[in-house]
Design a protein around this motif. Structure first.
Motif, mmCIF file in Angstrom:
data_model
loop_
_atom_site.group_PDB
_atom_site.id
_atom_site.type_symbol
_atom_site.label_atom_id
_atom_site.label_comp_id
_atom_site.label_asym_id
_atom_site.label_seq_id
_atom_site.Cartn_x
_atom_site.Cartn_y
_atom_site.Cartn_z
ATOM 1 N N ARG A 285 -0.431 -0.398 -10.480
ATOM 2 C CA ARG A 285 0.578 -1.434 -10.258
ATOM 3 C C ARG A 285 0.287 -2.147 -8.941
ATOM 4 N NH1 ARG A 285 3.317 3.148 -12.189
ATOM 5 N NH2 ARG A 285 3.415 3.943 -10.053
ATOM 6 N N ILE A 286 0.544 -3.443 -8.928
ATOM 7 C CA ILE A 286 0.340 -4.245 -7.722
ATOM 8 C C ILE A 286 1.693 -4.552 -7.089
ATOM 9 C CG2 ILE A 286 -0.521 -6.440 -6.819
ATOM 10 C CD1 ILE A 286 -2.675 -4.422 -7.676
ATOM 11 N N VAL A 287 1.799 -4.263 -5.792
ATOM 12 C CA VAL A 287 3.025 -4.542 -5.035
ATOM 13 C C VAL A 287 2.711 -5.638 -4.019
ATOM 14 C CG1 VAL A 287 4.840 -3.583 -3.576
ATOM 15 C CG2 VAL A 287 3.700 -2.123 -5.276
ATOM 16 N N MET A 288 3.354 -6.790 -4.161
ATOM 17 C CA MET A 288 3.118 -7.899 -3.252
ATOM 18 C C MET A 288 3.845 -7.669 -1.924
ATOM 19 S SD MET A 288 1.118 -9.747 -4.925
ATOM 20 C CE MET A 288 0.616 -10.111 -6.596
ATOM 21 N N LEU A 289 3.122 -7.830 -0.821
ATOM 22 C CA LEU A 289 3.665 -7.560 0.504
ATOM 23 C C LEU A 289 3.520 -8.810 1.378
ATOM 24 C CD1 LEU A 289 2.001 -4.046 1.011
ATOM 25 C CD2 LEU A 289 4.268 -4.546 0.076
ATOM 26 N N PRO A 290 4.535 -9.676 1.409
ATOM 27 C CA PRO A 290 4.454 -10.903 2.219
ATOM 28 C C PRO A 290 4.428 -10.596 3.709
ATOM 29 C CG PRO A 290 6.661 -10.630 1.333
ATOM 30 C CD PRO A 290 5.818 -9.559 0.705
ATOM 31 N N SER A 291 3.633 -11.358 4.467
ATOM 32 C CA SER A 291 3.455 -11.025 5.882
ATOM 33 C C SER A 291 3.652 -12.191 6.852
ATOM 34 C CB SER A 291 2.057 -10.456 6.107
ATOM 35 O OG SER A 291 1.081 -11.468 5.927
ATOM 36 N N LYS A 292 3.329 -13.425 6.424
ATOM 37 C CA LYS A 292 3.364 -14.592 7.312
ATOM 38 C C LYS A 292 2.531 -14.373 8.582
ATOM 39 C CE LYS A 292 7.799 -16.368 5.684
ATOM 40 N NZ LYS A 292 9.161 -16.810 6.061
ATOM 41 N N PHE A 293 1.460 -13.604 8.459
ATOM 42 C CA PHE A 293 0.554 -13.293 9.572
ATOM 43 C C PHE A 293 1.258 -12.548 10.701
ATOM 44 C CE2 PHE A 293 -1.468 -17.152 7.720
ATOM 45 C CZ PHE A 293 -2.686 -16.592 7.364
ATOM 46 N N ASP A 294 2.378 -11.922 10.425
ATOM 47 C CA ASP A 294 3.144 -11.200 11.444
ATOM 48 C C ASP A 294 2.583 -9.782 11.592
ATOM 49 O OD1 ASP A 294 5.110 -9.628 12.808
ATOM 50 O OD2 ASP A 294 6.623 -11.135 12.311
ATOM 51 N N ALA A 295 2.013 -9.477 12.738
ATOM 52 C CA ALA A 295 1.379 -8.167 12.965
ATOM 53 C C ALA A 295 2.381 -7.028 12.864
ATOM 54 C CB ALA A 295 0.679 -8.151 14.319
#
Length: 311
Positions: A90-100
């Protein structure tokens, strides 16, 4: 409720209950019926998380991506999913906006076994920081890691950029606009784009014709409008996407202006319809390779060649 509760109520052992739940053999018909009645009466559902952890696998792969506005990310994800589904992941999308800080939170979730692996389509956190978390699960990046020993699948872009610039140079275009997603200081792609320009032309690009934060059709449209407003018109646009090139074109059409030459990237449908030169980076294939590295927990660096397509 757990299998021990079911065992106590039904009068059978936990191992017998487990065999019934997992539809195994070596259970009498009466025992199966008695246990299934308890399961039905108490609406018992097995805990998949606990079961996965007991096996040491979640079959979840986290995919960190800053946004989905550019085909780089959407094509990568399509490739990742095409490899994950047949393998039962399964693929889990993890949004980041380039935020470390956000990315660090995802790494700590990898450490806590929420995922078997994480694929970073891009990242704000340093590679050295990523290396510290490899012991907790597979980590794959989608750019060249250089000499660092981390799993990577990426496209080899440099030669295709140089091929595109050589063609532009052969056509005697002088005012070359370059549209980029991110600033040169923080983007490896922007750096390769500018380095290829230097190698081809022996000089720096005209900073007045550079534009960053361009990722969509509307961004391309607005970039063209900005150049026109500043009365510094490019005679060719080297864009970072065919849809972006289409946005540039639309501005000129809407304002009855002479169309400049356009060069796109990503070999999108819009580029094929407009019949413009483009670069195919084969991101779908890169995504597949990244997913395979994650599933197999392999530390390899795999590259795919980009190609300049002249139309």
């Amino acid at each position: 409720m757990n299998i021990h509760d079911i065992a106590k109520i039904s009068g059978y052992s936990s191992s017998t209950v487990s065999r019934v739940i997992n539809n195994r053999n070596y259970v009498s018909d009466k025992a199966r019926q008695d246990i299934q009645k308890v399961i039905k009466d108490f609406d018992y559902v097995p805990n998949d998380v606990a079961r996965d952890l007991s096996k040491g696998k979640t079959h979840n792969i986290g995919v960190v991506l800053p946004h989905t506005k550019h085909p780089y990310y959407t094509q990568l994800v399509e490739g990742i999913m095409s490899a994950a589904f047949p393998a039962g992941y399964r693929i889990v999308m993890l949004p980041s906006k380039f935020d470390a800080d956000v990315e660090m939170n995802y790494l700590n979730r990898l450490r806590r076994k929420a995922y078997d692996a994480i694929i970073f389509t891009s990242h704000g956190i340093s590679l050295k920081e990523l290396l510290k978390y490899q012991k907790y699960g597979s980590i794959v990046i989608c750019h060249n890691p250089g000499e660092l020993n981390i799993a990577a699948a990426y496209t080899h872009r440099e030669e295709s950029y140089i091929d595109a610039y050589k063609w532009i140079k052969s056509q005697n275009y002088q005012r070359i606009s370059i549209l980029l997603s991110r600033d040169y200081q923080i983007s490896a792609t922007a750096q390769k784009t500018i380095q290829a320009y230097r190698k081809t032309f022996g000089s720096e690009p005209d900073h007045r014709l550079l534009n960053t934060d361009v990722t969509t059709f509307d961004d391309g449209y607005n970039a063209a409008a900005q150049f026109h407003h500043n009365q510094y018109e490019p005679d060719i646009y080297f864009t970072n996407g065919d849809d972006i090139a289409a946005g540039v074109r639309q501005f000129y059409l809407d304002n009855d202006l002479k169309l400049p030459m356009l060069v796109g990237q990503e070999n999108q449908l819009s580029g094929r319809i407009l019949n413009i030169p483009t670069i195919n980076h084969h991101f779908h294939e890169v995504g597949k390779l990244a997913c395979e590295l994650a599933i197999n927990n392999e530390i390899k660096q795999l590259s795919v060649e980009s190609e300049f397509i002249l139309r």
